[in-house]
Motif scaffolding. Structure first.
Motif, PDB file in Angstrom:
ATOM      1  N   ARG A   7       0.841  -1.213   0.000  1.00 34.21           N
ATOM      2  CA  ARG A   7       0.000   0.000   0.000  1.00 34.21           C
ATOM      3  C   ARG A   7       0.869   1.252   0.000  1.00 34.21           C
ATOM      4  NH1 ARG A   7      -1.848   2.758   4.775  1.00 34.21           N
ATOM      5  NH2 ARG A   7      -3.719   4.047   4.419  1.00 34.21           N
ATOM      6  N   LEU A   8       0.567   2.151  -0.927  1.00 35.62           N
ATOM      7  CA  LEU A   8       1.306   3.412  -1.047  1.00 35.62           C
ATOM      8  C   LEU A   8       0.387   4.589  -0.729  1.00 35.62           C
ATOM      9  CD1 LEU A   8       3.833   5.077  -2.056  1.00 35.62           C
ATOM     10  CD2 LEU A   8       2.730   5.049  -4.318  1.00 35.62           C
ATOM     11  N   VAL A   9       0.880   5.519   0.104  1.00 32.51           N
ATOM     12  CA  VAL A   9       0.154   6.759   0.410  1.00 32.51           C
ATOM     13  C   VAL A   9       1.061   7.929   0.034  1.00 32.51           C
ATOM     14  CG1 VAL A   9      -0.958   8.157   2.187  1.00 32.51           C
ATOM     15  CG2 VAL A   9      -1.056   5.655   2.337  1.00 32.51           C
ATOM     16  N   ARG A  10       0.560   8.810  -0.828  1.00 30.82           N
ATOM     17  CA  ARG A  10       1.365   9.955  -1.259  1.00 30.82           C
ATOM     18  C   ARG A  10       0.459  11.024  -1.870  1.00 30.82           C
ATOM     19  NH1 ARG A  10       3.985   8.105  -7.122  1.00 30.82           N
ATOM     20  NH2 ARG A  10       2.013   7.471  -8.067  1.00 30.82           N
ATOM     21  N   ILE A  11       1.034  12.197  -2.123  1.00 35.72           N
ATOM     22  CA  ILE A  11       0.355  13.212  -2.923  1.00 35.72           C
ATOM     23  C   ILE A  11       0.476  12.771  -4.375  1.00 35.72           C
ATOM     24  CG2 ILE A  11       0.253  15.632  -3.627  1.00 35.72           C
ATOM     25  CD1 ILE A  11      -0.460  15.174  -0.693  1.00 35.72           C
ATOM     26  N   SER A  12      -0.647  12.552  -5.027  1.00 37.57           N
ATOM     27  CA  SER A  12      -0.613  12.008  -6.385  1.00 37.57           C
ATOM     28  C   SER A  12       0.007  12.991  -7.372  1.00 37.57           C
ATOM     29  CB  SER A  12      -2.028  11.658  -6.851  1.00 37.57           C
ATOM     30  OG  SER A  12      -2.010  11.316  -8.227  1.00 37.57           O
ATOM     31  N   PRO A  13       1.026  12.560  -8.125  1.00 39.18           N
ATOM     32  CA  PRO A  13       1.597  13.426  -9.163  1.00 39.18           C
ATOM     33  C   PRO A  13       0.674  13.544 -10.369  1.00 39.18           C
ATOM     34  CG  PRO A  13       2.658  11.276  -9.224  1.00 39.18           C
ATOM     35  CD  PRO A  13       1.733  11.261  -8.040  1.00 39.18           C
ATOM     36  N   PHE A  14      -0.410  12.768 -10.384  1.00 44.18           N
ATOM     37  CA  PHE A  14      -1.346  12.778 -11.504  1.00 44.18           C
ATOM     38  C   PHE A  14      -2.632  13.542 -11.180  1.00 44.18           C
ATOM     39  CE2 PHE A  14       1.062   8.755 -11.444  1.00 44.18           C
ATOM     40  CZ  PHE A  14       1.791   8.919 -12.606  1.00 44.18           C
ATOM     41  N   ASP A  15      -2.686  14.145  -9.980  1.00 48.94           N
ATOM     42  CA  ASP A  15      -3.871  14.897  -9.544  1.00 48.94           C
ATOM     43  C   ASP A  15      -3.548  16.380  -9.548  1.00 48.94           C
ATOM     44  OD1 ASP A  15      -5.883  16.196  -8.022  1.00 48.94           O
ATOM     45  OD2 ASP A  15      -6.367  14.325  -7.000  1.00 48.94           O
ATOM     46  N   ASN A  16      -4.246  17.150 -10.414  1.00 51.35           N
ATOM     47  CA  ASN A  16      -3.924  18.584 -10.517  1.00 51.35           C
ATOM     48  C   ASN A  16      -4.329  19.374  -9.276  1.00 51.35           C
ATOM     49  OD1 ASN A  16      -6.693  18.666 -10.859  1.00 51.35           O
ATOM     50  ND2 ASN A  16      -6.588  19.094 -13.067  1.00 51.35           N
ATOM     51  N   GLN A  17      -5.082  18.730  -8.346  1.00 56.01           N
ATOM     52  CA  GLN A  17      -5.447  19.401  -7.099  1.00 56.01           C
ATOM     53  C   GLN A  17      -4.527  18.987  -5.942  1.00 56.01           C
ATOM     54  OE1 GLN A  17      -9.716  19.460  -6.205  1.00 56.01           O
ATOM     55  NE2 GLN A  17     -10.141  18.862  -8.320  1.00 56.01           N
ATOM     56  N   ASN A  18      -3.497  18.196  -6.274  1.00 56.55           N
ATOM     57  CA  ASN A  18      -2.503  17.763  -5.278  1.00 56.55           C
ATOM     58  C   ASN A  18      -3.120  17.086  -4.058  1.00 56.55           C
ATOM     59  OD1 ASN A  18      -0.201  18.643  -6.710  1.00 56.55           O
ATOM     60  ND2 ASN A  18      -0.534  20.746  -6.005  1.00 56.55           N
ATOM     61  N   ARG A  19      -4.072  16.206  -4.309  1.00 53.37           N
ATOM     62  CA  ARG A  19      -4.702  15.480  -3.205  1.00 53.37           C
ATOM     63  C   ARG A  19      -3.905  14.228  -2.866  1.00 53.37           C
ATOM     64  NH1 ARG A  19     -10.683  15.469  -5.775  1.00 53.37           N
ATOM     65  NH2 ARG A  19      -9.342  14.935  -7.546  1.00 53.37           N
ATOM     66  N   ARG A  20      -4.055  13.811  -1.610  1.00 48.02           N
ATOM     67  CA  ARG A  20      -3.388  12.591  -1.176  1.00 48.02           C
ATOM     68  C   ARG A  20      -4.119  11.379  -1.745  1.00 48.02           C
ATOM     69  NH1 ARG A  20      -2.177  11.585   5.112  1.00 48.02           N
ATOM     70  NH2 ARG A  20      -4.403  11.175   5.138  1.00 48.02           N
ATOM     71  N   GLN A  21      -3.355  10.417  -2.233  1.00 46.67           N
ATOM     72  CA  GLN A  21      -3.924   9.242  -2.897  1.00 46.67           C
ATOM     73  C   GLN A  21      -3.369   7.972  -2.253  1.00 46.67           C
ATOM     74  OE1 GLN A  21      -6.085   8.888  -5.536  1.00 46.67           O
ATOM     75  NE2 GLN A  21      -5.865   6.669  -5.650  1.00 46.67           N
ATOM     76  N   THR A  22      -4.257   7.001  -2.030  1.00 48.85           N
ATOM     77  CA  THR A  22      -3.835   5.680  -1.559  1.00 48.85           C
ATOM     78  C   THR A  22      -4.001   4.695  -2.707  1.00 48.85           C
ATOM     79  OG1 THR A  22      -4.534   6.156   0.709  1.00 48.85           O
ATOM     80  CG2 THR A  22      -4.230   3.844   0.130  1.00 48.85           C
ATOM     81  N   SER A  23      -2.950   3.952  -2.996  1.00 48.49           N
ATOM     82  CA  SER A  23      -3.022   2.985  -4.099  1.00 48.49           C
ATOM     83  C   SER A  23      -2.399   1.664  -3.654  1.00 48.49           C
ATOM     84  CB  SER A  23      -2.330   3.529  -5.350  1.00 48.49           C
ATOM     85  OG  SER A  23      -1.081   4.091  -5.038  1.00 48.49           O
ATOM     86  N   PHE A  24      -2.768   0.600  -4.365  1.00 49.74           N
ATOM     87  CA  PHE A  24      -2.388  -0.744  -3.968  1.00 49.74           C
ATOM     88  C   PHE A  24      -1.821  -1.523  -5.161  1.00 49.74           C
ATOM     89  CE2 PHE A  24      -5.840   0.760  -1.346  1.00 49.74           C
ATOM     90  CZ  PHE A  24      -5.487   0.386  -0.049  1.00 49.74           C
ATOM     91  N   ALA A  25      -0.869  -2.407  -4.862  1.00 46.13           N
ATOM     92  CA  ALA A  25      -0.346  -3.334  -5.873  1.00 46.13           C
ATOM     93  C   ALA A  25      -0.119  -4.684  -5.207  1.00 46.13           C
ATOM     94  CB  ALA A  25       0.953  -2.815  -6.479  1.00 46.13           C
ATOM     95  N   GLY A  26      -0.406  -5.750  -5.937  1.00 49.16           N
ATOM     96  CA  GLY A  26      -0.243  -7.099  -5.410  1.00 49.16           C
ATOM     97  C   GLY A  26       1.037  -7.727  -5.910  1.00 49.16           C
ATOM     98  N   VAL A  27       1.773  -8.367  -5.005  1.00 49.08           N
ATOM     99  CA  VAL A  27       3.009  -9.077  -5.358  1.00 49.08           C
ATOM    100  C   VAL A  27       2.787 -10.569  -5.115  1.00 49.08           C
ATOM    101  CG1 VAL A  27       5.459  -9.389  -4.818  1.00 49.08           C
ATOM    102  CG2 VAL A  27       4.457  -7.097  -4.787  1.00 49.08           C
ATOM    103  N   ASP A  28       3.066 -11.362  -6.138  1.00 52.08           N
ATOM    104  CA  ASP A  28       2.914 -12.819  -6.065  1.00 52.08           C
ATOM    105  C   ASP A  28       4.298 -13.433  -6.275  1.00 52.08           C
ATOM    106  OD1 ASP A  28       1.482 -15.301  -5.992  1.00 52.08           O
ATOM    107  OD2 ASP A  28       1.663 -15.424  -8.162  1.00 52.08           O
ATOM    108  N   VAL A  29       4.729 -14.296  -5.354  1.00 48.28           N
ATOM    109  CA  VAL A  29       6.052 -14.921  -5.449  1.00 48.28           C
ATOM    110  C   VAL A  29       5.882 -16.436  -5.394  1.00 48.28           C
ATOM    111  CG1 VAL A  29       8.384 -15.047  -4.494  1.00 48.28           C
ATOM    112  CG2 VAL A  29       7.048 -12.949  -4.224  1.00 48.28           C
TER     113      VAL A  29
END
Length: 371
Positions: free
Chosen positions: A199-221
């Protein structure tokens, strides 16, 4: 550090190192190295490229592992000598140097001790890693690509070869998914604790209003399959699609439909390969990836069956395992082990050994509790 305290630490480290040497069986390691050197000197070895690479990788790994253990034993003797010199000369500067060397040695022995904890059936295998963007839109795709770079940089730091089989790029930025191998002995045992949601929490570089964004990625090993593994795959249960490989922005990297996507209909598992120019080679590689995923699925089902017979409830490690926070503060924290660092930039540049080592200890503890 007081002389008696240092002496006790040196004695404890010597005992730990002796235990490691016993587990690793240095005599057997030397015998295997001699045998592999003999094989590598055979001019006919390279007529079979795959076998030759396997022999040279194994030889390189064993030589490095043996050198590491022997180096630590010598370092232990050197630190002991340094303390003796400091005591004889009553030299505070030499004593401080000895304290620093002792701390470096302690960390190195701890890292090597972690290797002896990897005794699972497939722990010695190479690792097959798949990363998928999850919730979070374009930020999740960008996050998946950052994770891919993190693991590839980690492998590069350790001198482990990698091969990217497939990368599916997202339209705006980042990737939808990627699959790659880490071609080093014990890569699976080392990385299997990374399986789960990041889980990543950051100010989204893709949001022109500079809002904080939470995004997720799954890792399978999963462990890479070997010839001794047996996984039944009914060809009639496969859907095989061929398509043209493409890079970021739709740029064609192939002029023929050589990329292969295989869907295993009963399980819904989908694998792809596009790194070779030959469709046949890509299909063979994709089948290897599918076998690895089916083997891991079979192993998990068997473990769940045994647990249910024991009346236990199984808990998957494949849940949210780690938080990476870039704003409003900087922190990376593992949910299971409690390991926390305040330098996300270093972590995302591949500095994940502290997390990996803690995971291995944590998983071994969980396995002992379940036994």
């Amino acid at each position: 550090m007081a002389g008696i305290e240092a002496e006790e630490q040196l004695k404890e480290l010597g005992s730990t190192l002796s235990g490691i040497e016993q587990v690793l069986d240095l005599d057997a390691m030397r015998s295997e190295i001699a045998e592999l050197r003999e094989q590598s000197a055979d001019p006919d070895l390279w007529s079979d490229q795959e076998r030759a690479q396997k022999v040279t990788r194994r030889l390189s790994y064993l030589e490095a592992e043996l050198g590491r253990v022997e180096g630590l034993r010598k370092q232990l003797d050197d630190v002991s000598t340094l303390y003796e010199m400091a005591a004889e000369m009553d030299d505070e500067e030499t004593r401080t140097e000895a304290d620093e060397e002792l701390e470096t040695l302690r960390k190195a022995v701890q890292q090597l001790e972690v290797r002896t904890l990897m005794s699972g059936e497939y722990d010695s295998r190479e690792a097959l890693v798949t990363i998928n963007a999850q919730a979070g839109g374009i930020d999740a795709a960008d996050w998946a690509q950052q994770l891919q770079r993190m693991y590839l940089r980690w492998a590069e730091r350790h001198g482990y070869p990698t091969e990217v089989y497939e990368t599916s790029y997202a339209e705006e930025a980042g990737i939808k998914s990627t699959t790659f191998t880490v071609k080093a002995p014990y890569a699976y045992g080392t990385l299997r604790g990374e399986h789960g949601t990041h889980r990543l929490v950051r100010i989204s570089p893709f949001d022109n209003q500079n809002r904080r964004q939470t995004s997720f990625a799954g890792v399978d090993v999963v462990p890479v399959v070997e010839q001794s593994d047996h996984v039944d795959i009914d060809e009639s249960e496969l859907r095989i699609d061929v398509y043209r490989s493409s890079g970021p922005g739709g740029q064609g990297v192939n002029t023929t439909d050589s990329a292969v996507r295989i869907t295993h209909i009963p399980t819904g598992i989908v694998v792809s390969c596009q790194n070779e120019r030959s469709q046949l080679q890509n299909k063979a590689t994709a089948m290897g990836v599918l076998q690895a995923k089916l083997l891991e699925r079979k192993r998990q089902e068997e473990a769940e069956k045994i647990s249910s017979l024991r009346g236990e409830s199984t808990t998957s490690w494949g849940t949210q395992i780690r938080n990476y926070v870039l704003q409003p503060y900087q922190m990376v924290k593992d949910q299971r082990t409690g390991v926390e660092v305040g330098n996300p930039s270093a972590v995302l540049d591949g500095d994940i050994d502290e997390f990996v080592e803690a995971e291995i200890r944590w998983m071994r503890q969980q396995e002992h509790q379940d036994a």
